[in-house]
Write an enzyme that holds these catalytic residues in place. Structure first.
Site, PDB file in Angstrom:
ATOM      1  N   ARG A 154      10.532   5.561  -3.684  1.00  0.00           N
ATOM      2  CA  ARG A 154      11.454   4.884  -2.771  1.00  0.00           C
ATOM      3  C   ARG A 154      11.579   3.394  -3.062  1.00  0.00           C
ATOM      4  O   ARG A 154      12.654   2.816  -2.949  1.00  0.00           O
ATOM      5  CB  ARG A 154      10.973   5.103  -1.338  1.00  0.00           C
ATOM      6  N   GLU A 155      10.487   2.739  -3.424  1.00  0.00           N
ATOM      7  CA  GLU A 155      10.456   1.278  -3.492  1.00  0.00           C
ATOM      8  C   GLU A 155      10.366   0.672  -4.892  1.00  0.00           C
ATOM      9  O   GLU A 155      10.609  -0.508  -5.057  1.00  0.00           O
ATOM     10  CB  GLU A 155       9.261   0.752  -2.677  1.00  0.00           C
ATOM     11  N   ILE A 156      10.008   1.409  -5.877  1.00  0.00           N
ATOM     12  CA  ILE A 156       9.622   0.812  -7.157  1.00  0.00           C
ATOM     13  C   ILE A 156      10.797   0.289  -7.985  1.00  0.00           C
ATOM     14  O   ILE A 156      10.605  -0.532  -8.873  1.00  0.00           O
ATOM     15  CB  ILE A 156       8.737   1.797  -7.970  1.00  0.00           C
TER      16      ILE A 156
END
Length: 168
Positions: A60-62
């Site tokens: 989700r964030e990388i």
């Protein structure tokens, strides 16, 4: 930007991103009254679920973020600081937009919608969450954007009411 939650590839939504202080200081639109603190919530993940949660967050964030480990200082008096992981945005992230005219940004947020809902709902939820963390945790930029987006929503509602056919 958010092309998959609060926007689409054709009309990406805008979301908050943590960035390093040194990079923030190089931007032209920061507020002079900005705090040295970053307010947020830390979650303690049970060791049995840590790998699963980390895998989910990495997906989700990388994209354009780097992982940093930093001390987290709870707001509660006497609570001890502990080490936590945070995803920090980098200017190299292709979805990082950098400074924008605040009114144009408000208009963009007002219009953007994605699979997770309207971008304005994300903004208003962020404002509420920040204001509820602590008396000092509000964010001037987020509040300014929220006020501008509310004004746009009110103007649209008034325009729709004015052009609605009369039922008399």
């Amino acid at each position: 930007m958010s092309e998959d939650h609060r926007g689409t590839p054709e009309a990406p939504g805008r979301v908050a991103t943590l960035i390093e202080r040194s990079f923030w200081e190089s931007l032209t639109d920061h507020h002079d009254s900005a705090s040295d603190k970053v307010w947020g919530v830390a979650y303690r993940i049970d060791a049995a679920h840590a790998a699963e949660v980390r895998e989910y967050l990495d997906i989700r964030e990388i994209n354009g973020y780097t992982i940093h480990y930093t001390p987290f200082y709870p707001a509660a008096k006497g609570a001890a600081a502990f080490r936590t992981m945070a995803y920090i945005g980098t200017p190299e992230n292709p979805q990082f937009t950098g400074p924008q005219d605040v009114q144009k940004l408000a208009e963009h947020i007002f219009r953007s919608t994605g699979p997770s809902g309207p971008n304005r709902d994300y903004l208003w939820g962020l404002e509420t969450a920040l204001n509820e963390l602590s008396p000092e945790s509000g964010d001037e930029h987020v509040s300014d954007l929220s006020t501008r987006v509310r004004a746009l929503a009110e103007a649209e509602a008034n325009a729709e009411t004015a052009t609605a056919p009369s039922t008399q």
